[in-house]
Structures are given as structure tokens and as C-alpha cells.
Design an enzyme around this catalytic site. Sequence first.
Site, PDB file in Angstrom:
ATOM      1  N   LYS A   9       0.829  -1.204   0.000  1.00 34.22           N
ATOM      2  CA  LYS A   9       0.000   0.000   0.000  1.00 34.22           C
ATOM      3  C   LYS A   9       0.874   1.269   0.000  1.00 34.22           C
ATOM      4  O   LYS A   9       2.072   1.207   0.293  1.00 34.22           O
ATOM      5  CB  LYS A   9      -0.951  -0.047   1.197  1.00 34.22           C
ATOM      6  CG  LYS A   9      -1.955  -1.208   1.088  1.00 34.22           C
ATOM      7  CD  LYS A   9      -3.006  -1.169   2.184  1.00 34.22           C
ATOM      8  CE  LYS A   9      -4.038  -2.278   1.976  1.00 34.22           C
ATOM      9  NZ  LYS A   9      -5.178  -2.172   2.899  1.00 34.22           N
ATOM     10  N   TYR A  49     -12.395  -2.703  -4.378  1.00 32.95           N
ATOM     11  CA  TYR A  49     -12.996  -2.684  -3.043  1.00 32.95           C
ATOM     12  C   TYR A  49     -14.519  -2.562  -3.118  1.00 32.95           C
ATOM     13  O   TYR A  49     -15.136  -1.984  -2.203  1.00 32.95           O
ATOM     14  CB  TYR A  49     -12.385  -1.554  -2.202  1.00 32.95           C
ATOM     15  CG  TYR A  49     -10.982  -1.837  -1.700  1.00 32.95           C
ATOM     16  CD1 TYR A  49     -10.646  -3.068  -1.125  1.00 32.95           C
ATOM     17  CD2 TYR A  49      -9.990  -0.864  -1.776  1.00 32.95           C
ATOM     18  CE1 TYR A  49      -9.362  -3.322  -0.658  1.00 32.95           C
ATOM     19  CE2 TYR A  49      -8.702  -1.117  -1.295  1.00 32.95           C
ATOM     20  CZ  TYR A  49      -8.397  -2.349  -0.740  1.00 32.95           C
ATOM     21  OH  TYR A  49      -7.130  -2.607  -0.261  1.00 32.95           O
ATOM     22  N   ASN A 112      -2.708  -0.588   6.769  1.00 30.14           N
ATOM     23  CA  ASN A 112      -2.244  -1.890   7.252  1.00 30.14           C
ATOM     24  C   ASN A 112      -1.272  -2.587   6.294  1.00 30.14           C
ATOM     25  O   ASN A 112      -1.231  -3.803   6.204  1.00 30.14           O
ATOM     26  CB  ASN A 112      -3.461  -2.765   7.578  1.00 30.14           C
ATOM     27  CG  ASN A 112      -4.386  -2.929   6.394  1.00 30.14           C
ATOM     28  OD1 ASN A 112      -4.081  -2.441   5.290  1.00 30.14           O
ATOM     29  ND2 ASN A 112      -5.503  -3.605   6.581  1.00 30.14           N
ATOM     30  N   HIS A 115      -2.263  -5.434   0.921  1.00 26.13           N
ATOM     31  CA  HIS A 115      -3.472  -6.150   0.508  1.00 26.13           C
ATOM     32  C   HIS A 115      -3.043  -7.547   0.106  1.00 26.13           C
ATOM     33  O   HIS A 115      -2.008  -7.705  -0.558  1.00 26.13           O
ATOM     34  CB  HIS A 115      -4.127  -5.476  -0.702  1.00 26.13           C
ATOM     35  CG  HIS A 115      -5.128  -6.366  -1.380  1.00 26.13           C
ATOM     36  ND1 HIS A 115      -6.427  -6.469  -0.948  1.00 26.13           N
ATOM     37  CD2 HIS A 115      -5.002  -7.255  -2.405  1.00 26.13           C
ATOM     38  CE1 HIS A 115      -7.061  -7.361  -1.709  1.00 26.13           C
ATOM     39  NE2 HIS A 115      -6.217  -7.852  -2.589  1.00 26.13           N
ATOM     40  N   GLU A 126      -8.341 -10.857  -9.137  1.00 31.45           N
ATOM     41  CA  GLU A 126      -7.533  -9.670  -8.807  1.00 31.45           C
ATOM     42  C   GLU A 126      -6.258  -9.609  -9.648  1.00 31.45           C
ATOM     43  O   GLU A 126      -5.845  -8.523 -10.075  1.00 31.45           O
ATOM     44  CB  GLU A 126      -7.182  -9.686  -7.318  1.00 31.45           C
ATOM     45  CG  GLU A 126      -8.400  -9.471  -6.432  1.00 31.45           C
ATOM     46  CD  GLU A 126      -8.077  -9.512  -4.945  1.00 31.45           C
ATOM     47  OE1 GLU A 126      -6.943  -9.891  -4.574  1.00 31.45           O
ATOM     48  OE2 GLU A 126      -8.966  -9.142  -4.163  1.00 31.45           O
TER      49      GLU A 126
END
Length: 153
Positions: A9, A49, A112, A115, A126
Site C-alpha cells: 500500500k 474494493y 495496514n 493487501h 484480482e
Amino acid sequence: MERTLVILKPGTLQRGLVGEVISRFEKRGLKLVAMKMKQLTPEILDVHYAHLKNKPFFPWLRDGMMAAPVILCCWEGFEAVRVVREMAGATNARNAAPGTIRADYSLSAQENVVHTSDSVENAAIELDRFFVPEDYCEYSSPLNQYIYAPDEK
Ligand code: IDP
Ligand code: MG
């Protein structure tokens, strides 16, 4: 062999943790078969998402994922989807088990670090979202005999 998507991220890039996080997957024995850096867009994040679109935090999540480029990686290995997801740890990093990536590098439900795909089926979807067939590199892994036994799959 399974393949799974990992997205490092924007905070992972900005905090200088790209090498450390990639190193964790390398050291586990997973094989890196595709990787690229990309600035994500609202359009792709709305799809990626979609399951969170109605959540109150969705606008912040989307902004956070566009705050800087991300690093997209495809890792390959036996049961790679589950293995990588367990290495990431719980979504809320404050609940993540010690030793997981999220626990070791973060303190947030949103920010966090990584992913990871949550199922074999979603991993395929994905990976197709972010990679084209030419992005995948074919190469031999001479150390495979030290990573897996001959009968493992
Ligand atoms: P996952 O990343 O562990 O698969 P998902 O439920 O798919 O978790 O959520 C996707 C991302 O949305 C999370 O990684 C996190 O960045 C963000 N997110 C999920 N739940 C929350 C929340 O309660 N507050 C803020 N952000 C959240
Ligand atoms: Mg998820």
C-alpha cells in the site's frame, strides 16, 4: 502451484518498507513471478474494493490507496493464497497476531501495509485486474528442492 496478489500500500512505499515486506515473502520461499509500480485510480479501486463501497470509511480507504503509488506483486507457491494471507495477519493491525506483517509494521485498520487476496477464486480475478499475461516471468527456481519435498503440492 497457486498464485496470489499482494499490493504494498502507499504507506509501505512512503515509509520505506517495500524491501522489508518483499523480503518476508522471499525468505518464506515464495516465488516472485510479476511485479510493478502503479498509481491507482478511483475507477480501479471502486472495483477492487466493491465489497466495501457502502462502508463509512470507504472514501478514506480509497484516498489512502491513491496517496502514493503502490507496488503490485504476484507470488507463487503451494497454497500461496492462504500462506500469504496468514503472513499478512488480521485486517485491523491492532488485532493482528505478533509476527504477522501487519502486526510488525502497523497499528491501523486502514493503513495496514498490504493487501492480500482472500481466496483462490478472488486471487485469479484480482491478478487479472492488475496484470496482463506478458507481465508474468517464466524462470526456473534452482532452490526449489530445498523449499519443497518432491511429493508436496
Ligand atoms: P483485508 O485487506 O484484510 O482483506 P477487507 O475487509 O477486504 O480486509 O478490507 C479491505 C481494506 O479496507 C483493508 O485492508 C483496510 O485497508 C480497509 N478497511 C477494512 N475495514 C476497515 C475499517 O473498519 N476501518 C478502516 N479501514 C478498513
Ligand atoms: Mg480483502
